[in-house]
Design a protein around this motif. Structure first.
Motif, PDB file in Angstrom:
ATOM      1  N   GLN A 160      19.560 -30.511   5.455  1.00 31.60           N
ATOM      2  CA  GLN A 160      20.485 -30.438   6.581  1.00 31.60           C
ATOM      3  C   GLN A 160      19.701 -30.551   7.879  1.00 31.60           C
ATOM      4  OE1 GLN A 160      22.885 -26.933   6.660  1.00 31.60           O
ATOM      5  NE2 GLN A 160      23.894 -27.469   8.566  1.00 31.60           N
ATOM      6  N   VAL A 161      20.225 -31.355   8.788  1.00 30.00           N
ATOM      7  CA  VAL A 161      19.571 -31.525  10.074  1.00 30.00           C
ATOM      8  C   VAL A 161      19.921 -30.363  10.978  1.00 30.00           C
ATOM      9  CG1 VAL A 161      19.430 -32.967  12.123  1.00 30.00           C
ATOM     10  CG2 VAL A 161      19.601 -34.024   9.857  1.00 30.00           C
ATOM     11  N   GLN A 162      18.914 -29.841  11.616  1.00 30.67           N
ATOM     12  CA  GLN A 162      19.130 -28.802  12.609  1.00 30.67           C
ATOM     13  C   GLN A 162      18.636 -29.309  13.947  1.00 30.67           C
ATOM     14  OE1 GLN A 162      17.083 -25.404  10.980  1.00 30.67           O
ATOM     15  NE2 GLN A 162      18.927 -24.669   9.951  1.00 30.67           N
ATOM     16  N   LEU A 163      19.375 -28.972  14.980  1.00 29.27           N
ATOM     17  CA  LEU A 163      18.995 -29.343  16.332  1.00 29.27           C
ATOM     18  C   LEU A 163      18.530 -28.092  17.058  1.00 29.27           C
ATOM     19  CD1 LEU A 163      22.003 -31.676  17.190  1.00 29.27           C
ATOM     20  CD2 LEU A 163      19.719 -32.373  16.478  1.00 29.27           C
ATOM     21  N   ALA A 164      17.416 -28.194  17.735  1.00 26.10           N
ATOM     22  CA  ALA A 164      16.856 -27.048  18.436  1.00 26.10           C
ATOM     23  C   ALA A 164      16.755 -27.368  19.913  1.00 26.10           C
ATOM     24  CB  ALA A 164      15.489 -26.696  17.862  1.00 26.10           C
ATOM     25  N   GLU A 165      17.496 -26.604  20.725  1.00 26.51           N
ATOM     26  CA  GLU A 165      17.412 -26.756  22.170  1.00 26.51           C
ATOM     27  C   GLU A 165      16.386 -25.787  22.735  1.00 26.51           C
ATOM     28  OE1 GLU A 165      21.972 -26.922  21.240  1.00 26.51           O
ATOM     29  OE2 GLU A 165      20.253 -25.688  20.662  1.00 26.51           O
ATOM     30  N   SER A 166      15.800 -26.173  23.841  1.00 23.99           N
ATOM     31  CA  SER A 166      14.877 -25.297  24.552  1.00 23.99           C
ATOM     32  C   SER A 166      14.891 -25.672  26.023  1.00 23.99           C
ATOM     33  CB  SER A 166      13.456 -25.397  23.989  1.00 23.99           C
ATOM     34  OG  SER A 166      12.961 -26.718  24.127  1.00 23.99           O
ATOM     35  N   GLY A 167      14.334 -24.797  26.837  1.00 29.27           N
ATOM     36  CA  GLY A 167      14.186 -25.107  28.252  1.00 29.27           C
ATOM     37  C   GLY A 167      15.142 -24.393  29.172  1.00 29.27           C
ATOM     38  N   GLY A 168      16.086 -23.645  28.615  1.00 30.87           N
ATOM     39  CA  GLY A 168      17.005 -22.913  29.470  1.00 30.87           C
ATOM     40  C   GLY A 168      16.307 -21.786  30.205  1.00 30.87           C
ATOM     41  N   GLY A 169      17.008 -21.198  31.155  1.00 32.58           N
ATOM     42  CA  GLY A 169      16.443 -20.096  31.919  1.00 32.58           C
ATOM     43  C   GLY A 169      17.285 -19.776  33.114  1.00 32.58           C
ATOM     44  N   ALA A 205      24.381 -36.061  22.639  1.00 33.06           N
ATOM     45  CA  ALA A 205      25.005 -35.621  23.893  1.00 33.06           C
ATOM     46  C   ALA A 205      24.637 -34.183  24.192  1.00 33.06           C
ATOM     47  CB  ALA A 205      26.526 -35.760  23.808  1.00 33.06           C
ATOM     48  N   TRP A 206      24.777 -33.845  25.439  1.00 28.15           N
ATOM     49  CA  TRP A 206      24.661 -32.459  25.909  1.00 28.15           C
ATOM     50  C   TRP A 206      26.062 -31.985  26.304  1.00 28.15           C
ATOM     51  CZ3 TRP A 206      20.491 -29.464  25.453  1.00 28.15           C
ATOM     52  CH2 TRP A 206      19.254 -30.070  25.295  1.00 28.15           C
ATOM     53  N   PHE A 207      26.406 -30.810  25.849  1.00 26.31           N
ATOM     54  CA  PHE A 207      27.645 -30.149  26.225  1.00 26.31           C
ATOM     55  C   PHE A 207      27.285 -28.791  26.844  1.00 26.31           C
ATOM     56  CE2 PHE A 207      31.124 -32.560  24.184  1.00 26.31           C
ATOM     57  CZ  PHE A 207      30.379 -33.465  23.433  1.00 26.31           C
ATOM     58  N   ARG A 208      28.247 -28.208  27.514  1.00 30.25           N
ATOM     59  CA  ARG A 208      28.051 -26.851  28.019  1.00 30.25           C
ATOM     60  C   ARG A 208      29.355 -26.086  27.939  1.00 30.25           C
ATOM     61  NH1 ARG A 208      27.047 -28.145  34.480  1.00 30.25           N
ATOM     62  NH2 ARG A 208      29.211 -28.665  35.014  1.00 30.25           N
ATOM     63  N   GLN A 209      29.206 -24.788  27.864  1.00 30.51           N
ATOM     64  CA  GLN A 209      30.382 -23.925  27.834  1.00 30.51           C
ATOM     65  C   GLN A 209      30.101 -22.671  28.636  1.00 30.51           C
ATOM     66  OE1 GLN A 209      31.866 -22.940  23.916  1.00 30.51           O
ATOM     67  NE2 GLN A 209      33.889 -22.505  24.741  1.00 30.51           N
ATOM     68  N   ALA A 210      30.900 -22.476  29.646  1.00 26.29           N
ATOM     69  CA  ALA A 210      30.806 -21.273  30.467  1.00 26.29           C
ATOM     70  C   ALA A 210      31.783 -20.235  29.920  1.00 26.29           C
ATOM     71  CB  ALA A 210      31.122 -21.606  31.913  1.00 26.29           C
ATOM     72  N   ALA A 219      24.152 -32.080  20.787  1.00 22.95           N
ATOM     73  CA  ALA A 219      24.954 -32.567  19.661  1.00 22.95           C
ATOM     74  C   ALA A 219      24.470 -33.945  19.256  1.00 22.95           C
ATOM     75  CB  ALA A 219      26.427 -32.614  20.044  1.00 22.95           C
ATOM     76  N   ALA A 220      24.619 -34.259  17.983  1.00 20.24           N
ATOM     77  CA  ALA A 220      24.161 -35.552  17.480  1.00 20.24           C
ATOM     78  C   ALA A 220      25.016 -35.990  16.303  1.00 20.24           C
ATOM     79  CB  ALA A 220      22.692 -35.478  17.059  1.00 20.24           C
ATOM     80  N   ASP A 221      25.037 -37.289  16.089  1.00 25.33           N
ATOM     81  CA  ASP A 221      25.786 -37.837  14.956  1.00 25.33           C
ATOM     82  C   ASP A 221      25.139 -39.140  14.532  1.00 25.33           C
ATOM     83  OD1 ASP A 221      29.027 -37.186  14.058  1.00 25.33           O
ATOM     84  OD2 ASP A 221      28.039 -39.008  13.340  1.00 25.33           O
ATOM     85  N   ASP A 266      26.537 -32.702  14.143  1.00 24.19           N
ATOM     86  CA  ASP A 266      25.466 -31.706  14.191  1.00 24.19           C
ATOM     87  C   ASP A 266      25.360 -31.101  15.583  1.00 24.19           C
ATOM     88  OD1 ASP A 266      23.938 -34.116  12.247  1.00 24.19           O
ATOM     89  OD2 ASP A 266      24.431 -32.135  11.469  1.00 24.19           O
ATOM     90  N   TRP A 267      25.183 -29.803  15.616  1.00 23.54           N
ATOM     91  CA  TRP A 267      25.102 -29.057  16.865  1.00 23.54           C
ATOM     92  C   TRP A 267      23.933 -28.080  16.822  1.00 23.54           C
ATOM     93  CZ3 TRP A 267      28.556 -29.616  21.008  1.00 23.54           C
ATOM     94  CH2 TRP A 267      29.649 -30.444  20.754  1.00 23.54           C
ATOM     95  N   GLY A 268      23.340 -27.860  17.987  1.00 29.07           N
ATOM     96  CA  GLY A 268      22.335 -26.828  18.099  1.00 29.07           C
ATOM     97  C   GLY A 268      22.952 -25.479  18.389  1.00 29.07           C
ATOM     98  N   GLN A 269      22.098 -24.465  18.497  1.00 27.48           N
ATOM     99  CA  GLN A 269      22.563 -23.103  18.745  1.00 27.48           C
ATOM    100  C   GLN A 269      22.792 -22.833  20.228  1.00 27.48           C
ATOM    101  OE1 GLN A 269      23.381 -20.778  16.302  1.00 27.48           O
ATOM    102  NE2 GLN A 269      23.205 -22.633  15.080  1.00 27.48           N
ATOM    103  N   GLY A 270      22.265 -23.689  21.073  1.00 27.16           N
ATOM    104  CA  GLY A 270      22.477 -23.545  22.500  1.00 27.16           C
ATOM    105  C   GLY A 270      21.322 -22.884  23.217  1.00 27.16           C
TER     106      GLY A 270
END
Length: 124
Positions: free
Chosen positions: A1-10, A35-40, A97-99, A113-117
């Motif tokens: 299974q593909v996992q996406l890992a985001e980094s760089g937030g702060g 793509a990049w998505f965001r949720q407030a 996110a990726a497909d 596929d989605w990362g954890q954010g």
């Protein structure tokens, strides 16, 4: 299974910059849309920027055009989101996110596929 890992937030002050990274782990991954998505808090998830990799076509949401830049490093298999002139309203959890297929429209939530954010907070 593909996992996406985001980094760089702060946390940054208004007007500051951050660069987010997204890299898949696991098996080799042939993706055609990312793509990049965001949720407030209290808001729906929204598309920020997307790319159709085969055609190198990049899209941006109107509220980030001119401030955010999406790019990719094929050698590192990594997607980036350079965010400049950040505003308090950019505060959100950012997701990668990726497909393997072309997702239309680019900001559809139908990515496989989605990362954890990674959290981005813009505040003085």
């Amino acid at each position: 299974q593909v996992q996406l890992a985001e980094s760089g937030g702060g946390s940054v002050q208004p007007g500051g910059s951050l660069t987010l990274s997204c890299a898949p782990s696991g098996a080799a991954y042939n993706r055609n849309s990312m793509a990049w998505f965001r949720q407030a808090p209290g808001k729906e998830r929204e598309g920020v920027a997307g790319i159709f990799i085969g055609g190198n076509i990049i899209y941006y949401a109107d509220n980030v055009k001119g401030r955010f830049t999406l790019s990719q490093d094929n050698a590192k298999n990594t997607l980036y989101l350079q965010m400049n002139s950040l505003k308090p309203e950019d505060t959100a959890m950012y997701y990668c996110a990726a497909d393997s297929l072309v997702v239309v429209p680019w900001d559809s939530p139908d990515y496989n596929d989605w990362g954890q954010g990674t959290q981005v907070t813009v505040s003085s």
